[in-house]
Design a protein around this motif. Sequence first.
Motif, PDB file in Angstrom:
ATOM      1  N   THR A 177       0.965  -1.116  -0.030  1.00 22.37           N
ATOM      2  CA  THR A 177      -0.200   0.164  -0.326  1.00 22.37           C
ATOM      3  C   THR A 177       1.007   0.926   0.194  1.00 22.37           C
ATOM      4  OG1 THR A 177      -1.200  -0.875   1.107  1.00 22.37           O
ATOM      5  CG2 THR A 177      -1.495   1.387   1.659  1.00 22.37           C
ATOM      6  N   ALA A 178       2.574   1.339   0.955  1.00 20.25           N
ATOM      7  CA  ALA A 178       2.820   2.375   0.922  1.00 20.25           C
ATOM      8  C   ALA A 178       3.662   2.416  -0.453  1.00 20.25           C
ATOM      9  CB  ALA A 178       3.674   2.462   2.347  1.00 20.25           C
ATOM     10  N   ARG A 179       3.823   1.235  -1.249  1.00 20.36           N
ATOM     11  CA  ARG A 179       4.291   1.640  -2.155  1.00 20.36           C
ATOM     12  C   ARG A 179       3.442   2.487  -3.792  1.00 20.36           C
ATOM     13  NH1 ARG A 179       5.248  -3.340  -2.994  1.00 20.36           N
ATOM     14  NH2 ARG A 179       7.551  -3.166  -2.120  1.00 20.36           N
ATOM     15  N   VAL A 180       1.952   2.307  -3.803  1.00 23.62           N
ATOM     16  CA  VAL A 180       1.197   2.646  -4.224  1.00 23.62           C
ATOM     17  C   VAL A 180       1.362   4.394  -3.629  1.00 23.62           C
ATOM     18  CG1 VAL A 180      -1.350   2.630  -5.324  1.00 23.62           C
ATOM     19  CG2 VAL A 180       0.351   0.799  -4.853  1.00 23.62           C
ATOM     20  N   LEU A 181       0.841   4.282  -2.862  1.00 25.60           N
ATOM     21  CA  LEU A 181       0.441   5.821  -1.980  1.00 25.60           C
ATOM     22  C   LEU A 181       2.194   6.499  -2.383  1.00 25.60           C
ATOM     23  CD1 LEU A 181      -1.255   7.325  -0.432  1.00 25.60           C
ATOM     24  CD2 LEU A 181       0.559   7.059   1.694  1.00 25.60           C
ATOM     25  N   ALA A 182       3.179   6.146  -2.641  1.00 21.29           N
ATOM     26  CA  ALA A 182       4.491   7.019  -3.023  1.00 21.29           C
ATOM     27  C   ALA A 182       3.717   7.064  -4.307  1.00 21.29           C
ATOM     28  CB  ALA A 182       5.835   5.986  -3.303  1.00 21.29           C
ATOM     29  N   GLU A 183       3.451   6.232  -5.728  1.00 22.55           N
ATOM     30  CA  GLU A 183       3.118   6.950  -6.470  1.00 22.55           C
ATOM     31  C   GLU A 183       2.001   7.787  -6.931  1.00 22.55           C
ATOM     32  OE1 GLU A 183       2.213   2.906  -8.215  1.00 22.55           O
ATOM     33  OE2 GLU A 183       4.282   1.949  -8.092  1.00 22.55           O
ATOM     34  N   VAL A 184       1.446   7.844  -6.349  1.00 25.50           N
ATOM     35  CA  VAL A 184       0.056   8.376  -6.051  1.00 25.50           C
ATOM     36  C   VAL A 184       0.326  10.096  -5.977  1.00 25.50           C
ATOM     37  CG1 VAL A 184      -2.372   9.018  -5.414  1.00 25.50           C
ATOM     38  CG2 VAL A 184      -2.071   6.428  -5.989  1.00 25.50           C
ATOM     39  N   VAL A 185       1.359  10.031  -4.628  1.00 25.97           N
ATOM     40  CA  VAL A 185       1.397  11.790  -4.270  1.00 25.97           C
ATOM     41  C   VAL A 185       2.798  12.011  -4.937  1.00 25.97           C
ATOM     42  CG1 VAL A 185       0.224  11.481  -2.182  1.00 25.97           C
ATOM     43  CG2 VAL A 185       2.531  10.913  -2.553  1.00 25.97           C
ATOM     44  N   GLY A 186       3.239  11.353  -5.482  1.00 26.88           N
ATOM     45  CA  GLY A 186       4.679  11.439  -6.392  1.00 26.88           C
ATOM     46  C   GLY A 186       5.413  11.274  -5.352  1.00 26.88           C
ATOM     47  N   VAL A 187       6.259  10.916  -4.377  1.00 31.00           N
ATOM     48  CA  VAL A 187       7.148  10.807  -3.926  1.00 31.00           C
ATOM     49  C   VAL A 187       7.940   9.685  -4.385  1.00 31.00           C
ATOM     50  CG1 VAL A 187       6.836  12.739  -2.321  1.00 31.00           C
ATOM     51  CG2 VAL A 187       6.366  10.567  -1.547  1.00 31.00           C
ATOM     52  N   SER A 188       8.977   9.209  -3.578  1.00 33.95           N
ATOM     53  CA  SER A 188       9.900   8.046  -3.990  1.00 33.95           C
ATOM     54  C   SER A 188       9.359   6.663  -2.261  1.00 33.95           C
ATOM     55  CB  SER A 188      11.125   8.284  -3.140  1.00 33.95           C
ATOM     56  OG  SER A 188      11.607   8.641  -1.851  1.00 33.95           O
ATOM     57  N   GLU A 189       9.298   5.940  -2.500  1.00 41.54           N
ATOM     58  CA  GLU A 189       9.162   4.733  -1.487  1.00 41.54           C
ATOM     59  C   GLU A 189       9.227   4.822  -0.603  1.00 41.54           C
ATOM     60  OE1 GLU A 189       8.771   0.762  -2.320  1.00 41.54           O
ATOM     61  OE2 GLU A 189       8.646   0.969  -4.247  1.00 41.54           O
ATOM     62  N   GLN A 190      10.700   5.994   0.314  1.00 46.58           N
ATOM     63  CA  GLN A 190      11.972   5.819   1.730  1.00 46.58           C
ATOM     64  C   GLN A 190      10.343   7.427   1.781  1.00 46.58           C
ATOM     65  OE1 GLN A 190      15.513   6.643   0.576  1.00 46.58           O
ATOM     66  NE2 GLN A 190      15.857   6.793   3.399  1.00 46.58           N
ATOM     67  N   GLU A 191      10.416   8.327   1.419  1.00 48.41           N
ATOM     68  CA  GLU A 191      10.023   9.305   1.682  1.00 48.41           C
ATOM     69  C   GLU A 191       8.323   8.837   2.431  1.00 48.41           C
ATOM     70  OE1 GLU A 191      10.745  13.526  -1.073  1.00 48.41           O
ATOM     71  OE2 GLU A 191      10.518  11.429  -1.951  1.00 48.41           O
ATOM     72  N   VAL A 192       7.994   8.451   1.259  1.00 55.69           N
ATOM     73  CA  VAL A 192       6.273   8.206   2.041  1.00 55.69           C
ATOM     74  C   VAL A 192       6.311   7.070   3.270  1.00 55.69           C
ATOM     75  CG1 VAL A 192       4.656   5.847   1.701  1.00 55.69           C
ATOM     76  CG2 VAL A 192       4.798   7.671  -0.173  1.00 55.69           C
ATOM     77  N   ALA A 193       7.767   6.036   3.498  1.00 57.64           N
ATOM     78  CA  ALA A 193       7.973   5.381   4.677  1.00 57.64           C
ATOM     79  C   ALA A 193       8.289   6.802   5.855  1.00 57.64           C
ATOM     80  CB  ALA A 193       9.160   4.280   4.495  1.00 57.64           C
ATOM     81  N   SER A 194       8.952   7.492   5.188  1.00 59.03           N
ATOM     82  CA  SER A 194       9.277   8.527   6.328  1.00 59.03           C
ATOM     83  C   SER A 194       8.523   9.292   6.770  1.00 59.03           C
ATOM     84  CB  SER A 194      10.453   9.055   6.048  1.00 59.03           C
ATOM     85  OG  SER A 194      11.761   8.988   5.282  1.00 59.03           O
ATOM     86  N   LEU A 195       7.197   9.819   5.798  1.00 58.23           N
ATOM     87  CA  LEU A 195       6.311  10.810   6.221  1.00 58.23           C
ATOM     88  C   LEU A 195       4.750  10.355   6.759  1.00 58.23           C
ATOM     89  CD1 LEU A 195       3.464  10.985   4.349  1.00 58.23           C
ATOM     90  CD2 LEU A 195       5.458  11.541   2.280  1.00 58.23           C
ATOM     91  N   THR A 196       4.872   8.977   6.517  1.00 54.63           N
ATOM     92  CA  THR A 196       3.982   8.090   6.908  1.00 54.63           C
ATOM     93  C   THR A 196       4.094   7.878   9.204  1.00 54.63           C
ATOM     94  OG1 THR A 196       4.017   6.365   6.142  1.00 54.63           O
ATOM     95  CG2 THR A 196       2.158   7.778   5.108  1.00 54.63           C
ATOM     96  N   THR A 197       5.542   7.423   8.791  1.00 54.33           N
ATOM     97  CA  THR A 197       5.976   7.205  10.579  1.00 54.33           C
ATOM     98  C   THR A 197       5.723   8.257  10.971  1.00 54.33           C
ATOM     99  OG1 THR A 197       7.229   5.027   9.203  1.00 54.33           O
ATOM    100  CG2 THR A 197       7.889   6.016  11.776  1.00 54.33           C
ATOM    101  N   ALA A 198       6.107   9.550  10.382  1.00 54.91           N
ATOM    102  CA  ALA A 198       6.839  10.652  11.315  1.00 54.91           C
ATOM    103  C   ALA A 198       4.464  11.038  11.652  1.00 54.91           C
ATOM    104  CB  ALA A 198       7.313  11.621  10.435  1.00 54.91           C
ATOM    105  N   ASN A 199       4.100  11.271  10.264  1.00 53.01           N
ATOM    106  CA  ASN A 199       2.555  11.257  10.996  1.00 53.01           C
ATOM    107  C   ASN A 199       2.426  10.257  11.729  1.00 53.01           C
ATOM    108  OD1 ASN A 199       3.104  12.892   9.135  1.00 53.01           O
ATOM    109  ND2 ASN A 199       1.793  12.058   7.286  1.00 53.01           N
ATOM    110  N   PHE A 200       2.309   9.398  11.802  1.00 53.49           N
ATOM    111  CA  PHE A 200       2.331   8.149  12.921  1.00 53.49           C
ATOM    112  C   PHE A 200       2.263   8.792  14.069  1.00 53.49           C
ATOM    113  CE2 PHE A 200       2.752   4.542  15.866  1.00 53.49           C
ATOM    114  CZ  PHE A 200       1.802   4.013  16.270  1.00 53.49           C
ATOM    115  N   TYR A 201       3.644   9.071  14.375  1.00 56.38           N
ATOM    116  CA  TYR A 201       4.360   9.278  15.487  1.00 56.38           C
ATOM    117  C   TYR A 201       4.051  10.525  16.175  1.00 56.38           C
ATOM    118  CZ  TYR A 201       7.298   6.202  17.356  1.00 56.38           C
ATOM    119  OH  TYR A 201       7.892   4.568  16.984  1.00 56.38           O
ATOM    120  N   ARG A 202       3.455  12.364  15.025  1.00 57.24           N
ATOM    121  CA  ARG A 202       2.455  12.998  14.962  1.00 57.24           C
ATOM    122  C   ARG A 202       0.926  12.912  16.101  1.00 57.24           C
ATOM    123  NH1 ARG A 202       2.000  14.663  10.873  1.00 57.24           N
ATOM    124  NH2 ARG A 202       4.327  15.801  10.790  1.00 57.24           N
ATOM    125  N   LEU A 203       0.752  12.241  16.030  1.00 59.64           N
ATOM    126  CA  LEU A 203      -1.091  11.816  15.855  1.00 59.64           C
ATOM    127  C   LEU A 203      -1.004  10.746  16.605  1.00 59.64           C
ATOM    128  CD1 LEU A 203      -4.299  12.063  15.286  1.00 59.64           C
ATOM    129  CD2 LEU A 203      -3.449   9.356  13.160  1.00 59.64           C
TER     130      LEU A 203
END
Length: 269
Positions: free
Chosen positions: A226-252
């Motif tokens: 799912t993260a791989r497809v989300l990266a394609e959808v939002v136009g960033v790398s898989e690593q960036e999606v991992a970083s931003l969703t992890t950061a978002n998780f810890y923020r929430l």
Amino acid sequence: MLVDSHCHLDFPDFQSRLPEVLASATAAGVGRMVTISTHVERFQTYRTLAESHDSIFCTVGTHPHNAAAEPDVPAERLIELSEHPRCVAIGEAGLDYHYDKSPRDVQQRVFRTHIEAAQQTGLPLVIHARNADEDMIRILTDEMRRGRFDAVLHCFSSGETLAQVGVELGLYVSFSGILTFRNSEEIRRIAAAVPHDRLLVETDAPYLAPVPHRGKTNEPAFVAHTARVLAEVVGVSEQEVASLTTANFYRLFSKAASADAASGRALAS
């Protein structure tokens, strides 16, 4: 690293093979999982899972399917149970008008009770919403006026308006394996419009396994697809999606961040 922000590790699908499932998650780069409550009366099960595994957190709440079975759990009880150090959120709670397994008025009342608990504790609310966009928008808007609370629209499969209102109210939006399905163009379009700092990924395991595992029992390791497809959808790398969703998780889920920081087990992005 990735976080599976919503799964059900207490379900029978995992009882005989949980060590294997957790090992697969680790191998796939999934460092944290939140096992989600569907019955308050089963909280001991959720807390035991979270106490037994550093990678697992839990929540407390009543799924809308079970609102009729637990119609009168007071906010005070949710608040009391949520004080457990591994409990990081209230829910999942909300509205499900697709199956209507509980009367709609009972679902709404139980949902508002969970919102009250989120408002009083400061913990985020995990929201289930299916075929109930109009009432969900009404209740969220009404309750947000009464008192601010954080929340995530989990396993998002609703309409664009609910996503927009949710973001305007400060909510996060979490995407599951549905994002990878061939006929989910509308969900991918909605995901592309969600601000990057509000995005989460999840499995909702054992349900909704993503492509290429569709039709199989879902598990936390599969959140990587799912993260791989989300990266394609939002136009960033898989690593960036991992970083931003992890950061978002810890923020929430800030209680998870505090727990990991205190134990020295903070998850690297």
